[in-house]
Design an enzyme around this catalytic site. Sequence first.
Site, short mmCIF file in Angstrom:
data_model
loop_
_atom_site.label_atom_id
_atom_site.label_comp_id
_atom_site.label_asym_id
_atom_site.label_seq_id
_atom_site.Cartn_x
_atom_site.Cartn_y
_atom_site.Cartn_z
N ASP A 193 114.37 114.36 20.73
CA ASP A 193 113.54 113.17 20.89
C ASP A 193 112.60 113.15 19.68
OD1 ASP A 193 111.62 111.28 21.49
OD2 ASP A 193 110.98 112.20 23.37
N LYS A 229 107.51 107.69 12.12
CA LYS A 229 108.58 106.91 12.74
C LYS A 229 108.38 105.41 12.53
CE LYS A 229 110.91 106.61 17.25
NZ LYS A 229 110.94 107.27 18.57
N GLU A 241 116.66 105.64 23.53
CA GLU A 241 115.73 106.44 24.35
C GLU A 241 115.81 106.11 25.84
OE1 GLU A 241 112.05 105.84 22.23
OE2 GLU A 241 112.79 106.98 20.52
N ASP A 275 108.40 103.02 29.15
CA ASP A 275 108.06 104.12 28.23
C ASP A 275 106.75 103.82 27.50
OD1 ASP A 275 107.83 105.97 26.18
OD2 ASP A 275 109.88 105.74 25.43
P1 ADP Z 1 105.61 109.31 21.63
O1 ADP Z 1 106.78 108.88 22.45
O2 ADP Z 1 104.86 108.16 21.02
O3 ADP Z 1 105.92 110.38 20.64
P2 ADP Z 1 104.51 110.82 23.89
O4 ADP Z 1 105.46 110.33 24.92
O5 ADP Z 1 104.56 112.25 23.54
O6 ADP Z 1 104.52 109.91 22.62
O7 ADP Z 1 103.05 110.44 24.42
C1 ADP Z 1 101.91 110.81 23.72
C2 ADP Z 1 100.72 110.22 24.42
O8 ADP Z 1 100.67 110.70 25.76
C3 ADP Z 1 99.41 110.57 23.77
O9 ADP Z 1 98.60 109.42 23.68
C4 ADP Z 1 98.81 111.56 24.75
O10 ADP Z 1 97.40 111.55 24.74
C5 ADP Z 1 99.33 111.03 26.06
N1 ADP Z 1 99.29 112.06 27.10
C6 ADP Z 1 99.88 113.27 27.10
N2 ADP Z 1 99.56 113.94 28.22
C7 ADP Z 1 98.74 113.12 28.95
C8 ADP Z 1 98.05 113.24 30.20
N3 ADP Z 1 98.13 114.35 30.94
N4 ADP Z 1 97.31 112.19 30.62
C9 ADP Z 1 97.21 111.07 29.89
N5 ADP Z 1 97.82 110.90 28.70
C10 ADP Z 1 98.57 111.92 28.24
MG MG Z 2 108.63 108.78 23.14
#
Ligand code: ADP
Ligand code: MG
Length: 635
Positions: free
Chosen positions: A25, A86, A185, A207
Amino acid sequence: MALLQITEPGKAVDPQLRKRAAGIDLGTTNSLIASVCAGVAKTLPDQNGDYMLPSAVRYLADTLIVGAEAQQSAAEDPLNTILSVKRMMGRGIDDLSRFGNRLPYEFVPSDAGMPRIRTVSGDWSPVNVSAEILKTLVARATETLSGDLDGVVITVPAYFDDAQRQATRDAARLAGVEVLRLLNEPTAAAIAYGLDSGEEGVIAVYDLGGGTFDISLLRLQKGVLEVLATGGNSALGGDDFDQVLAEWLIDASGYTKQLSHAQLRAVLMQARSIKEQLSSNSEVDIDIIERKFSYQGSITRDTFNQLIEPLVEESIKACRRAVRDAGLALTDISNLVLVGGSTRVPCVVSEVEAFFGISALDGIDPDRVVAIGAAIQANILVGNRADDEMLLLDVLPLSLGLETVGGLAEKVIPRNTAIPAAKTQEFTTYAEGQTAMLIHVVQGERELVEDCRSLARFELTGIPPMTAGAARIEVLFQVDADGLLSVSARELSTGTNASVLVKPSYGLSDNEITGMLKASFDYAAEDAAQRSLTEARVEAGRVIEALSNALDADGEALLKANDIKLLRDAIQTLERLISGTDYKAINEGTERLGMASEDFAGLRMDLAIRRALAGRRIGEVDQDFEQDSNKSRYR
Ligand code: ADP
Ligand code: MG
């Protein structure tokens, strides 16, 4: 001679023969790698036990750092620390300049308009930066699985266009891994929950990541998962939650001076941590001291919920649009899958569930679900589960077509068509004796080429000179499983052909797909009227030209002077109508002219036959008045 081995259906492959495959991912904020070990898909952690790799690369003079450490250096070393790469994949430098001050990097142009980012260690393209993230993940897998990977599946957003997908493949090539397939995704998330072998129905995948929001509607039918529609907002995510919470903190602190860039970054980091704690606590104590800025107090989950309410509502609106776009009712949706770290926020879950009227599936962490689905898919593709035949269909986000006479866009493959897809359409020449044809491939929903996106142009030459409309050119559009487009054109009588593989150096700029779709709804009526007018003018022009040529050639031989004058006057009348904007009047005028010239056409036909009988080739018989309305469009 060694025999090829085939396992019995349903039986595991001999461990000796197992191949090493992984799912990646490659996220905007975080990236992960997962693999199927002993029949179970797991995300692979690094030496510290962290399975999430922040998608951050920091370039130093003669080395580089990837991950959490790089992310933390963003405030102190912004020019050399690349975040959210990205968003830049497959984009031209012009597109990037439209991101404005959200990208603090120094861009330098390079060949084909692709940007490079200037750093202390040299100029790097987004593809280079992504390759570093991939290398780090692949190294982690090689170590855990004790050997090189045979292949990987990398996930991409369903809306990624050709350029963005190609850039992702290029990054994998630089990282030295074999890409088995790029997987959407949302499709990966559905696979992780086993929905690909579950009951038939429609699945909504919501998502919400760090900086982007995507909603996808998938349909499972006869064992095939198909993306019905996608939507979302490429500037909505957890970063925005951090932003509103940071503003609240600054307000609550009573700090009135302008915060420095470094202070702001620091407060945002604090906000992010508070936000994440609020997902599992109903109140969080706050104690921040960042240089001169300080705040002691607390915040409740309710207050935070109020702060983010407009943002969550924004995402719900996009869901509503996607459902409408897919022609579905909410009751058609049988499963809801939540993806992305930001769906850990409780009020996000409750609002999304309330909107869809069903509970979300749970059991897999929302931030691991995409990597897990990709790992399952990679395991199958590499041949570790020979019994499984899973065919996955994805969808084209925007229609693909060609430019026809009058600057009209003719759609060959409509949007939301499942891919891989192939379609042929016949076109013909517009002018007398035309020997070349410019094939202009466009993408978009609007009726006029100028409102669509130009993907490629190429020329088909060597068309034998014929009367207008007589040549038959077959154009084949093929979109492969990764969404890459190839277009070829063939003149049917001689077989001469030309083709192009579309790997445009320019991707779509931020929000452009959403913008293009919206525009196609907003301008639908206007566009339809414009198309009718253009088509009417093109057809009238063609009839006038054919009749004028015929009159010049045989008028005096076959008609009385008075009849010639009547036809010439009729031509003039139609020419006047063409300069107006009433398409119905033009079409009626064209029909009248056709009828007025019927007798003349008949006389010419007789003449042609007489000539042919006099030893001339029948191929010279004119077909100027062929009025077959089913005929393909003129170019
Ligand atoms: P991406 O798909 O953009 O790479 P992610 O799916 O990893 O991102 O999501 C990242 C986001 O999720 C960040 O903004 C992070 O702060 C938020 N996040 C991660 N854990 C938590 C949580 N426990 N509560 C709220 N937000 C969270
Ligand atoms: Mg993602």
